[in-house]
Design an enzyme around this catalytic site. Structure first.
Site, PDB file in Angstrom:
ATOM      1  N   SER A 143      41.268  12.482 -28.186  1.00 15.78           N
ATOM      2  CA  SER A 143      39.979  13.144 -28.312  1.00 15.78           C
ATOM      3  C   SER A 143      39.232  12.569 -29.509  1.00 15.78           C
ATOM      4  O   SER A 143      39.759  12.514 -30.616  1.00 15.78           O
ATOM      5  CB  SER A 143      40.186  14.651 -28.488  1.00 15.78           C
ATOM      6  OG  SER A 143      38.950  15.294 -28.647  1.00 15.78           O
ATOM      7  N   GLY A 144      37.995  12.121 -29.269  1.00 14.75           N
ATOM      8  CA  GLY A 144      37.198  11.508 -30.337  1.00 14.75           C
ATOM      9  C   GLY A 144      37.315  10.007 -30.408  1.00 14.75           C
ATOM     10  O   GLY A 144      36.719   9.378 -31.278  1.00 14.75           O
ATOM     11  N   THR A 148      34.302   9.207 -23.469  1.00 11.89           N
ATOM     12  CA  THR A 148      33.076   9.613 -22.776  1.00 11.89           C
ATOM     13  C   THR A 148      31.977   8.580 -22.962  1.00 11.89           C
ATOM     14  O   THR A 148      31.244   8.250 -22.026  1.00 11.89           O
ATOM     15  CB  THR A 148      32.616  10.989 -23.287  1.00 11.89           C
ATOM     16  OG1 THR A 148      33.667  11.942 -23.094  1.00 11.89           O
ATOM     17  CG2 THR A 148      31.380  11.451 -22.547  1.00 11.89           C
ATOM     18  N   ASN A 193      36.875  16.229 -32.427  1.00 11.22           N
ATOM     19  CA  ASN A 193      35.743  15.596 -31.768  1.00 11.22           C
ATOM     20  C   ASN A 193      34.661  16.639 -31.526  1.00 11.22           C
ATOM     21  O   ASN A 193      34.950  17.741 -31.052  1.00 11.22           O
ATOM     22  CB  ASN A 193      36.201  14.980 -30.431  1.00 11.22           C
ATOM     23  CG  ASN A 193      35.098  14.208 -29.736  1.00 11.22           C
ATOM     24  OD1 ASN A 193      34.026  14.010 -30.287  1.00 11.22           O
ATOM     25  ND2 ASN A 193      35.366  13.774 -28.517  1.00 11.22           N
ATOM     26  N   SER A 196      34.196  16.854 -27.244  1.00 10.03           N
ATOM     27  CA  SER A 196      35.488  16.604 -26.599  1.00 10.03           C
ATOM     28  C   SER A 196      35.459  17.094 -25.152  1.00 10.03           C
ATOM     29  O   SER A 196      35.049  18.223 -24.870  1.00 10.03           O
ATOM     30  CB  SER A 196      36.602  17.306 -27.367  1.00 10.03           C
ATOM     31  OG  SER A 196      37.839  17.142 -26.715  1.00 10.03           O
ATOM     32  N   SER A 197      35.891  16.235 -24.233  1.00  5.20           N
ATOM     33  CA  SER A 197      35.993  16.637 -22.829  1.00  5.20           C
ATOM     34  C   SER A 197      37.196  17.554 -22.680  1.00  5.20           C
ATOM     35  O   SER A 197      38.321  17.162 -22.989  1.00  5.20           O
ATOM     36  CB  SER A 197      36.169  15.409 -21.926  1.00  5.20           C
ATOM     37  OG  SER A 197      35.053  14.566 -22.009  1.00  5.20           O
ATOM     38  N   GLY A 417      43.429  12.031 -23.416  1.00  8.66           N
ATOM     39  CA  GLY A 417      44.526  11.204 -23.893  1.00  8.66           C
ATOM     40  C   GLY A 417      45.677  12.073 -24.372  1.00  8.66           C
ATOM     41  O   GLY A 417      45.633  13.315 -24.340  1.00  8.66           O
ATOM     42  N   GLU A 419      47.879  14.268 -26.506  1.00  8.06           N
ATOM     43  CA  GLU A 419      47.476  15.196 -27.555  1.00  8.06           C
ATOM     44  C   GLU A 419      48.694  15.720 -28.297  1.00  8.06           C
ATOM     45  O   GLU A 419      49.679  16.168 -27.682  1.00  8.06           O
ATOM     46  CB  GLU A 419      46.681  16.371 -26.972  1.00  8.06           C
ATOM     47  CG  GLU A 419      45.291  15.971 -26.509  1.00  8.06           C
ATOM     48  CD  GLU A 419      44.422  17.166 -26.174  1.00  8.06           C
ATOM     49  OE1 GLU A 419      43.227  16.975 -25.971  1.00  8.06           O
ATOM     50  OE2 GLU A 419      44.954  18.311 -26.118  1.00  8.06           O
TER      51      GLU A 419
END
Length: 1037
Positions: A143-144, A148, A193, A196-197, A417, A419
């Protein structure tokens, strides 16, 4: 023709200057090539290698990390591992995503330009078109890390590079604008992030045979619904809630019963960061509104959609109180009014009671406060989750391709990804399981593609040692013994099942597994790092410790039956049918969340296995999101998570470098005299000749059917360095050839131009010479006729003199026209005519004089006529008699000089002419001022209105008066004018006599006096020494 040498010398000078300029340009170009050559030899040390496959120490994580760091600090965020793209988030704007950059990478060989996400996107697109098969791009990372953004860049590249029509542009716009909508509803700020998705997304982009984007389809995976009701400190809920509250119009907020204050809503303040500096909720709201309209959401769809979002916020503000029996009750119904359009009493019962069905009976069991809160949050999560699914389906409807013909597809998989948090729960377990499956797929597809390439090229496949994470995947998903099966069993078994019983069951069933450990199963040292409610899995990317608290609840995703039924009763018609359909299915059979997710992964794996894979691995350089900062520990950690070293080992297990014969020969053919500049045979034979000349050893390369395979990067680098050095020699040789070619070409052009100029110039001179000669012949003929005519001019008109005489007539009349007399007085200036024009000239002269006289007479005024009559009278009296008379002709007579007065003693009435005069005494000639008045009978000498003397006209005799007093001696300034008026008034023309020299006059009878005249510088009158009256006049006097 004397200009020829001048033109030639000018052209020579021009040629010299052109050659000088060409040589200067060539020198600059060669110097630039030399500088580029020298820079390329040192670039690897400064900015690293752009393909990790070419690393000598490819097994060293430190070498890998060092190369990545070098490129990051040079703002080179992209690096290849073969066809895999590694992207490091720079946390700043880089000028590498412009339209110009897109054009640069369109249609270019994958390895021809520096690594870029556009290069990968273009290569995928061209491979799809040429092979007419399906592909997918897997974008993964923490994340980050920029997943995206990478997805957006790929979509933007396809939007620009694909063919454009009105229909295709509509599809393109919907594909692009689906991103901000899904980000608003599926992304949130986390600790790592700001965008973040919180769901996995797989998007298929469908292309027609011409490469135009004609449709698409989106699949979503594992939305983090728990975020709706709970956020950790420093995190936010999904973006759309804040966008609605901060950016919604006042009328919309009033209709939804909302206030423009996030602090008023419990679901928005648990993370204590409703406001984020890097997020502009108002601007994002406008973007979402525009996107929804482009994706063809109707007004009612949009109203109902935001009505659902507002209902979730109101639902979070509902508070429960315990009644006297300890059951939950709702005393404040203020928020109930805004919930889903469901009747208040119905909703209140659904939130405070549980419906139990027993055969034909229905029993409502009241909730405790804790159970009511749980039911409320479960309902909020269910509402949002199903609304999100409805939103995805609605977007898919707008992207559907209605053409049934076969289409090729490029898939984009933007998925969470690996985590690892301080506390990892059910969501991290699912996410990391997904990454394990994708890593397994990744290794399989990579090995498969490598093996297929080797077999296709006829090279013996060498087995590659790698870590097979199937053991971890089996640990999670194996039937009856896997963690997922055990979790489902614990959720479904009767009795009191808790998170701890689930942990105990895992310890019982899978104890002894090398990749699983708990506090109970761990050794003494490991036990210190585990809590009693934790279990640890050794993933391919490293160890992750999970807390079992909440596993059962989140896996059940429990929503009580009456809560499900309440969803169906919503008044939002657009969502009613979807809620009813999903709720019916939900009630009949409801698999647990992790099982649903496992099934989704199986479907996704099948989809991906049917397509050609491409990979983008995104890396986060630091946790603080600061540009220019590279955290070695963090990046090394992600290298493991993303399996980059594993992939590199697979790629390097056989041959580090492979290229088609044509590309290899085209680049390195200057290194061999036999292949330079052109190779006549096949590309494979040319490469064989080239590597033989370079001295490749047999174990350093293999010759495939269409490609050359080089085992060691050092071999390729040595070849590349030799090529860079060779460039200098080539530049010198090319420079010499180019100089000669350009100089010769320019010389030939200049010579051809000089020949053309000389030809044109000679032609021009010849034409002028011909014109001169023709004119000379005409002139000779004219002169002959002129001379002949002149000689016979006095003869009768004939052929010989007719033209001459006509010329004479014309010439005379032309000269006469330009020299006509201006006045009648100039009539003697008439041009003398030639003999042939004598008669005509006289006639013309008479006519012209008459014309001028008539014109002059017509222009005379009465006043002017009177003046002329006076002048005529004066002329008759003084012309030829008075020396200074001619000077007075041009001076007109004026009434102001000789005034008019009335004489009292005169019998006649009217005014009389009055002339100022000076009377000189006869004795002594003393002057006295007088006025002389003329009447018809006599003239009067007057002083101060007194008559001093009367002079009868009949008594005048010359200038003397015949009386006893003697003659009068008078001086008048305007003599001619005064005497003319005297002669007219008194009709005494004959009495005026002009005497030359001295004038005698009688002083008294018997005594005479004289008046003498002479010329001088100025006029004066005085008595001379001889006693005479001396009058001095100037020359014009």
């Amino acid at each position: 023709m004397r200009t020829g040498p001048t033109i030639t010398s000018y052209l020579c000078d021009l040629l010299k200057r052109a050659i000088h300029c060409i040589i200067k340009v060539i020198k600059e170009r060669c110097n630039q090539i030399l500088r580029n050559m020298e820079a390329s030899l040192t670039a690897r040390d400064r900015v690293g290698i752009q393909d990790f496959v070419l690393l000598d120490t490819y097994t060293s994580e430190s070498a890998f990390l060092d190369n990545l760091r070098k490129r990051f600090h040079e703002n080179l965020i992209y690096t290849y591992i073969g066809t895999l793209l590694v992207s490091v988030n720079p946390y700043k704007e880089l000028d590498i995503y412009s339209k110009k950059q897109m054009d640069t990478y369109m249609g270019v060989n994958f390895f021809e330009l520096p690594p870029h996400i556009y290069a990968l996107a273009d290569n995928v697109f061209r491979s799809m078109q040429s092979e007419f098969n399906n592909h997918f791009i897997l974008i993964s990372g923490e994340s980050g890390a920029g997943k995206t953004e990478a997805s957006k860049k790929i979509l933007q590249f396809y939007a620009v590079s694909c063919p454009s029509t009105k229909l295709l542009n509509n599809v393109r716009d919907r594909l692009l604008l689906s991103n901000p909508v899904l980000e608003a509803f599926g992304n949130a700020k986390t600790l790592k992030n700001d965008n973040s998705s919180r769901f996995g997304k797989y998007m298929d982009i469908q292309f027609d045979h011409q490469g135009g984007a004609v449709g698409g389809h989106i699949l979503s995976y594992l939305l983090e619904k728990s975020r709706v009701v709970h956020q950790n400190h420093g995190e936010r809920n999904f973006h759309i809630f804040y966008q609605l509250v901060e950016g919604g119009e006042e009328d919309l907020l009033r209709w939804l019963g909302l206030e423009r204050n996030c602090q008023r809503y419990r679901y928005l303040v648990q993370g204590d960061c409703a406001k984020v500096r890097s997020i502009n909720d108002k601007s994002d709201w406008n973007t979402v509104q525009k996107a929804l309209s482009v994706i063809e959401f109707g007004e009612s769809d949009i109203e109902h959609l935001f009505g659902i979002i507002a209902s979730v916020l109101h639902l979070g503000n509902i508070k429960f109180e315990a009644d006297v029996r300890g059951y939950a009750s709702l005393n404040n119904n203020q928020e109930m009014h805004w919930l889903l359009g469901i009747p208040t009493q119905v909703l209140q019962q659904g939130l405070t009671h549980r419906k139990i069905e027993a055969k034909t009976e229905e029993v409502f069991s009241p909730f405790s406060v804790d159970h009511a809160v749980y039911a409320r949050d479960a309902l909020a999560k269910a509402i949002y989750g199903r609304t999100f699914n409805w939103l995805v389906n609605k977007i898919n409807e707008s992207l559907v391709n209605k053409d049934s013909s076969r289409k090729t597809v490029i898939g984009l998989l933007d998925i969470y990804g690996f985590e690892v948090f301080n506390v990892n729960s059910f969501e991290q377990f699912c996410i990391n399981y997904c990454n394990e499956k994708l890593q397994q797929l990744f290794i399989q597809l990579t090995l498969k593609s490598e093996q297929e390439e080797y077999e296709m090229e006829g090279i013996e496949w060498e087995p590659v040692p790698f870590f097979n994470n199937k053991i971890i995947c089996d640990l999670v998903e194996e039937k009856h013994r896997g963690i997922i099966s055990l979790l489902d069993e614990e959720c479904l078994r009767p009795g009191e099942a808790t998170d701890l019983t689930f942990l105990e069951k895992m310890e019982e069933k899978i104890s002894g597994h090398p990749h699983f450990v708990t506090h109970k199963l761990a050794d003494q040292k490991t036990r210190k790092t585990l809590e009693r409610g934790d279990f640890r899995l050794l993933h391919y990317a490293g160890e992750v410790t999970y807390c079992v608290v909440g596993f059962l609840d989140k896996n059940n995703d429990l929503l009580y039956r009456n809560g499900k039924e309440k969803l169906i009763r919503t008044s939002f018609n657009n969502l009613h049918n979807y809620y009813k359909q999903t709720t019916d299915t939900y009630i009949s059979v409801t698999p647990q969340v992790v099982t649903q997710f496992k099934s989704s992964l199986v479907s996704l794996t099948e989809i991906l296995m049917s397509k050609e894979p491409w990979y983008v691995r995104c890396i986060k350089p630091n946790e603080a999101k600061q540009p220019g900062r590279f955290d070695d520990v963090l990046v090394r950690h992600q290298m493991k998570y993303l399996g980059l070293m594993e992939h590199l080992r697979v790629r390097r297990a056989g041959f580090a470098y492979r290229r088609k014969y044509e590309i290899f020969l085209q680049r390195y053919k200057p290194l061999c005299p036999e292949t330079w500049p052109n190779w006549k045979g096949t590309a494979a034979e040319g490469v064989q000749c080239l590597i033989k000349h370079l001295g490749y050893k047999p174990n350093e390369y293999k010759m495939g059917r269409t490609k050359i395979f080089i085992r060691h990067p050092s071999t390729l680098f040595a070849t590349e360095d030799a090529f860079q050095v060779c460039k200098h020699k080539l530049a010198t040789s090319i420079q010499a050839k180019y100089k000669g070619y350009r100089a010769k070409g320019d010389y030939l052009k200049q010579r051809e131009a000089a020949t053309k100029i000389e030809t044109c110039w000679r032609g021009l001179l010849a034409r002028k010479e011909r014109e001169k000669r023709a004119w000379a012949a005409i002139c000779v003929l004219i002169c002959y006729r002129f001379i002949k005519g002149f000689m016979t001019r006095n003869q009768p008109v004939c052929v010989d003199n007719s033209e001459y005489l006509a010329y004479v007539r014309q010439n005379y009349l032309t000269r006469l026209r330009d020299n006509l007399p201006k006045t009648v007085m100039e009539k003697d200036s008439w041009l003398t005519p030639p003999p042939i024009m004598q008669e005509a000239s006289q006639l013309l002269k008479k006519l012209y004089i008459r014309h001028m006289v008539r014109k002059y007479v017509q222009g005379i005024t009465p006043q002017r006529k009177a003046q002329l009559l006076l002048k005529a009278q004066t002329s008759s009296m003084f012309k030829g008699k008075k020396e200074n008379y001619p000077f007075s002709v041009c001076r007109p007579f004026m009434d102001t000089r000789i005034g008019k007065t009335k004489l009292a003693s005169s019998r006649s009435q009217g005014s009389r002419p009055l002339v100022p005069v000076v009377k000189y005494d006869r004795n002594g000639f003393r002057p006295r001022l007088r006025q002389l008045i003329f009447t018809q009978e006599a003239a009067y000498l007057v002083e101060d209105a007194k008559i001093k003397q009367r002079i009868d006209y009949i008594s005048l005799k010359g200038n003397e008066e015949s009386n006893t007093h003697g003659d009068l001696v008078l001086q008048c300034d305007y003599l001619f004018e005064a005497l003319t008026k005297l002669s007219l008034i008194g009709n005494q023309q004959n009495s005026i006599k002009v005497v030359q020299g001295s004038v005698r006059f009688d002083i008294q009878p018997g005594r005479e006096g004289f008046v003498d005249f002479k010329s001088g510088q100025e006029s004066m009158v005085y008595r001379a020494k001889n006693g005479h009256l001396m009058v001095v006049t100037n020359s014009r006097g």
